[in-house]
Design an enzyme around this catalytic site. Structure first.
Site, short mmCIF file in Angstrom:
data_model
loop_
_atom_site.label_atom_id
_atom_site.label_comp_id
_atom_site.label_asym_id
_atom_site.label_seq_id
_atom_site.Cartn_x
_atom_site.Cartn_y
_atom_site.Cartn_z
N LYS A 185 -8.17 57.88 9.00
CA LYS A 185 -8.54 56.52 9.06
C LYS A 185 -9.73 56.70 7.72
O LYS A 185 -8.97 56.14 7.28
CB LYS A 185 -8.91 55.53 10.26
N ARG A 223 -6.13 56.10 23.60
CA ARG A 223 -4.72 55.36 23.33
C ARG A 223 -4.02 55.79 22.37
O ARG A 223 -4.18 55.15 20.80
CB ARG A 223 -4.16 54.14 23.71
N ASP A 264 -9.57 48.06 15.55
CA ASP A 264 -7.75 47.76 14.63
C ASP A 264 -6.75 48.01 14.71
O ASP A 264 -6.31 47.08 14.83
CB ASP A 264 -8.03 49.49 13.49
N ASP A 265 -6.61 47.80 16.73
CA ASP A 265 -5.48 47.66 16.96
C ASP A 265 -5.03 46.91 17.50
O ASP A 265 -3.65 46.19 17.68
CB ASP A 265 -5.39 48.64 18.49
N TYR A 315 -1.09 60.05 8.08
CA TYR A 315 -2.17 59.60 9.06
C TYR A 315 0.02 59.22 9.61
O TYR A 315 0.04 60.65 9.16
CB TYR A 315 -2.29 58.38 8.32
N GLU A 357 -11.12 52.76 17.64
CA GLU A 357 -10.40 53.11 17.50
C GLU A 357 -9.32 53.52 18.68
O GLU A 357 -9.59 54.62 18.66
CB GLU A 357 -10.13 54.25 16.18
N ASP A 358 -7.80 53.11 18.74
CA ASP A 358 -7.27 53.61 19.83
C ASP A 358 -8.15 54.19 21.22
O ASP A 358 -7.86 54.86 22.39
CB ASP A 358 -6.58 55.33 19.17
N ASN A 380 4.59 53.67 16.96
CA ASN A 380 4.50 54.57 16.70
C ASN A 380 3.95 55.51 16.90
O ASN A 380 3.92 55.48 18.16
CB ASN A 380 2.80 54.06 15.25
P1 NAD Z 1 -1.08 49.33 24.56
O1 NAD Z 1 -1.17 50.31 25.48
O2 NAD Z 1 -2.32 48.82 24.61
O3 NAD Z 1 0.41 48.01 25.36
C1 NAD Z 1 1.15 49.09 25.21
C2 NAD Z 1 2.04 47.34 26.01
O4 NAD Z 1 3.53 47.87 26.16
C3 NAD Z 1 1.74 47.34 27.43
O5 NAD Z 1 1.41 45.97 27.66
C4 NAD Z 1 2.08 47.36 28.37
O6 NAD Z 1 2.58 47.08 29.55
C5 NAD Z 1 3.66 47.88 27.77
N1 NAD Z 1 4.93 48.14 27.87
C6 NAD Z 1 4.89 49.29 28.84
N2 NAD Z 1 5.88 49.47 28.84
C7 NAD Z 1 6.87 48.87 28.63
C8 NAD Z 1 8.62 48.61 28.82
N3 NAD Z 1 9.03 49.76 29.16
N4 NAD Z 1 9.30 47.43 28.43
C9 NAD Z 1 8.07 46.19 28.07
N5 NAD Z 1 6.66 46.28 28.27
C10 NAD Z 1 6.10 47.65 27.85
O7 NAD Z 1 -0.89 50.08 23.21
P2 NAD Z 1 -0.66 48.78 22.00
O8 NAD Z 1 -2.34 49.02 20.97
O9 NAD Z 1 -0.87 47.85 22.23
O10 NAD Z 1 -0.33 49.33 21.06
C11 NAD Z 1 2.14 49.49 21.38
C12 NAD Z 1 2.37 50.19 19.91
O11 NAD Z 1 2.67 49.80 19.25
C13 NAD Z 1 1.86 51.73 19.94
O12 NAD Z 1 3.29 52.43 19.53
C14 NAD Z 1 0.90 51.91 18.52
O13 NAD Z 1 1.15 52.83 18.27
C15 NAD Z 1 1.73 50.56 17.97
N6 NAD Z 1 1.19 50.08 16.94
C16 NAD Z 1 1.53 49.75 15.62
C17 NAD Z 1 0.84 49.34 14.60
C18 NAD Z 1 1.59 49.34 13.20
O14 NAD Z 1 2.31 49.43 13.02
N7 NAD Z 1 0.60 48.14 12.21
C19 NAD Z 1 -0.26 48.59 15.04
C20 NAD Z 1 -0.86 49.47 16.41
C21 NAD Z 1 -0.36 49.73 16.78
#
Ligand code: NAD
Length: 503
Positions: free
Chosen positions: A116, A98, A211-212, A44, A188-189, A361
């Site tokens: 997953k 995404r 899950d996200d 993963y 997912e994603d 990530n």
């Molecule tokens: P998403 O696309 O729904 O949201 C991303 C957000 O970031 C949006 O609100 C966007 O406006 C904002 N953004 C983009 N550029 C920016 C900047 N320069 N400054 C401030 N904000 C900015 O994506 P998501 O599902 O929310 O996931 C975001 C990240 O979190 C991914 O990298 C994902 O891998 C990570 N994530 C980690 C875990 C974990 O570690 N357990 C779980 C879920 C998601």
């Protein structure tokens, strides 16, 4: 394991492990359950990110999962018949828009449902034959993929019409018809324009969660609860948070924190949300913003603090930290290396033990490294990341084990609980219960090393206890068709559904 160690790159390790999965599933899961901590990064995150980017190039002869394209609308029933196993209990579905923080990867995103579901089996013991990875192919907006000779998906821009919504609807109906009303379907994603509304559309009529949004929220809340002692807080309600990133992860986490605060204090959700601030790509989310905010952000559009009137540093997060004075920052913006030394120093200046969760990530998108977080705060940070980092030893000899806020702590256990009791729905309240159950399993030794999560090596046991807590909540709230036999505990009931690879 010796052969695995000799593979030159992480991607080679990924391909090696999946070649074993294709030819000897029992051995694959024996490896995953015995060496979970070691091999999870190759099955993963972070390696799965690179695997998805190169999906067409590393594709092997053995197909895995179902690819259902928008041109298959009307035939999903018969496509499901093609899957060799009939007793499916858990489905992970993506449309590839995404993928982690890597954006729109179209059908290459199939690596994520496959990965997953491998974790559902490895971490909680869902039988591999009861799992089904699905990709809904509605096109991709990534030009590079559309031009790549290796791309295996539809060569068209993403369908954003009603046909897309209808395809998801048909997919849910077909799965429930074939596998039963209570088959667990994990979103997912999906991109955030679809993720929130699809969840809302299906959550009342299916056993489903995203899950996200929700799984992430639960694992992060668990880290906040388990580290209350480290951050010198009595309750989650004693924290004040600033988020960078207001998408699925950000808003999902914020919403669940608010639910936790409501549980703790009896306040309203609105009052709980007042202590949570979001910063997105356009700056601080507030009711003074001239642009139209997406619906999912509206609950956090508070009146900006007076001290925020003239943000001056040129860095929206730093400005927000200065004016809001948070006790914790949670960063999920997928921008990579967005933390500056100044941000961490400011958090350490305001707080004796600042909570700093940098969760984007894969590793390339992480906001800072664990070493940076500890060095820049002189060891004060209570730090967790999305992708794994090695332990850090500071110059003065202090050693810290960074926690990995890995969703694999929650979704497999939650899924096992739902499967064991034939749950009819998954609610945010289940996510809160799962978070509390995970936090309860963090030991004083874990906390002494600075880690807010239990070791992944103990994940099967951890998942079993999460499953039991979740199943109990589902049964007691009347959302389950099965319950423990007379005299049986919830742990024993969940254990009955566990598959253990015998090798
Ligand atoms: P998403 O696309 O729904 O949201 C991303 C957000 O970031 C949006 O609100 C966007 O406006 C904002 N953004 C983009 N550029 C920016 C900047 N320069 N400054 C401030 N904000 C900015 O994506 P998501 O599902 O929310 O996931 C975001 C990240 O979190 C991914 O990298 C994902 O891998 C990570 N994530 C980690 C875990 C974990 O570690 N357990 C779980 C879920 C998601």
């Amino acid at each position: 394991m010796e052969q695995l160690a000799k593979k030159p790159t992480d991607l080679d390790k990924y391909v090696f492990l999946h070649t074993i999965q294709d030819s000897d599933e029992t051995l694959f899961f024996a490896i995953l359950t015995t060496h979970t901590e070691k091999v999870m990064p190759f099955v993963y995150t972070p390696t799965v990110g690179e695997a998805c980017q190169k999906w067409g190039e590393i594709y092997r002869h053995t197909p895995r999962g179902l690819y259902i394209s928008i041109n298959d609308a009307g035939s999903i029933d018969s496509i499901l018949d093609n899957h060799p196993h009939q007793d499916v209990k858990v489905i992970v579905v993506t449309d590839g828009e995404r993928i982690l923080g890597l954006g729109d990867l179209g059908v290459n995103g199939m690596g994520i449902p496959i990965g997953k579901l491998a974790l559902y089996t490895a971490c909680a013991g869902i039988h591999p034959e009861q799992t089904l990875p699905v990709h809904l192919d509605v096109g991709t907006n990534t030009e590079g993929l559309l031009k790549s000779p290796y791309y295996m998906g539809l060569r068209q821009k993403r369908d954003r019409t009603q046909a897309y919504v209808d395809l998801v609807k048909e997919f849910f109906a077909a799965c429930q018809k074939k596998y039963g009303r209570n088959v667990l379907i994990q979103f997912e994603d999906f991109g955030n324009t679809n993720a929130f509304r699809l969840l809302e559309d299906h959550q009342k009529t299916a056993t489903t969660f995203n899950d996200d949004i929700q799984g992430t929220a639960s694992v992060v809340l668990a880290g906040i609860i388990s580290s209350l002692g480290m951050t010198k807080k009595a309750r989650v309600a004693d924290h004040r948070f600033v988020f960078l990133g207001a998408g699925e992860a950000g808003v999902g986490i914020a919403d669940l924190i608010a639910i936790a605060v409501r549980h703790e204090t009896g306040c309203t959700l609105e009052e709980a949300r007042a202590k949570i601030w979001l910063v997105d790509s356009k700056g601080l989310v507030s009711n003074a913003r001239p642009d139209k905010l997406a619906d999912h952000k509206l609950h956090y559009a508070h009146a900006p603090p007076p001290s925020h009137a003239n943000p001056s540093s040129g860095n929206a997060l730093l400005d927000a930290i200065k004016s809001i004075q948070p006790t914790g920052i949670i960063v999920v913006s997928a921008q990579g290396q967005t933390f500056t030394k100044e941000i961490c120093e400011e958090m350490a200046r305001i707080n004796e033990k600042p909570l700093i969760f940098a969760l984007s990530n894969p590793t390339s998108k992480s906001e800072c490294t664990a070493t940076q977080a500890y060095e820049w705060t002189n060891g004060a940070a209570v730090f967790a990341s999305g992708s794994p980092f090695d332990p850090v030893t500071l110059k003065d000899g202090r050693r810290f084990v960074p926690g990995q806020g890995n969703n694999a702590y929650i979704f497999p256990g939650l899924g096992l609980g739902a499967v064991a009791c034939d749950a009819t729905s998954v609610l945010d309240d289940d996510m809160y219960v799962a978070a509390s159950a995970l936090a309860a399993q963090v030991t004083p030794e874990d906390l002494a090393s600075g880690c807010a999560y239990p070791p992944l090596s103990d994940i099967r046991n951890v998942s079993l206890h999460i499953a039991a807590a979740v199943a109990e909540n589902m049964v007691k709230s009347g959302r389950a068709l099965s319950k423990p036999k007379r005299g049986e505990s919830y742990v024993d009931m969940c254990r009955r559904s566990v598959y253990t690879p015998k090798y």
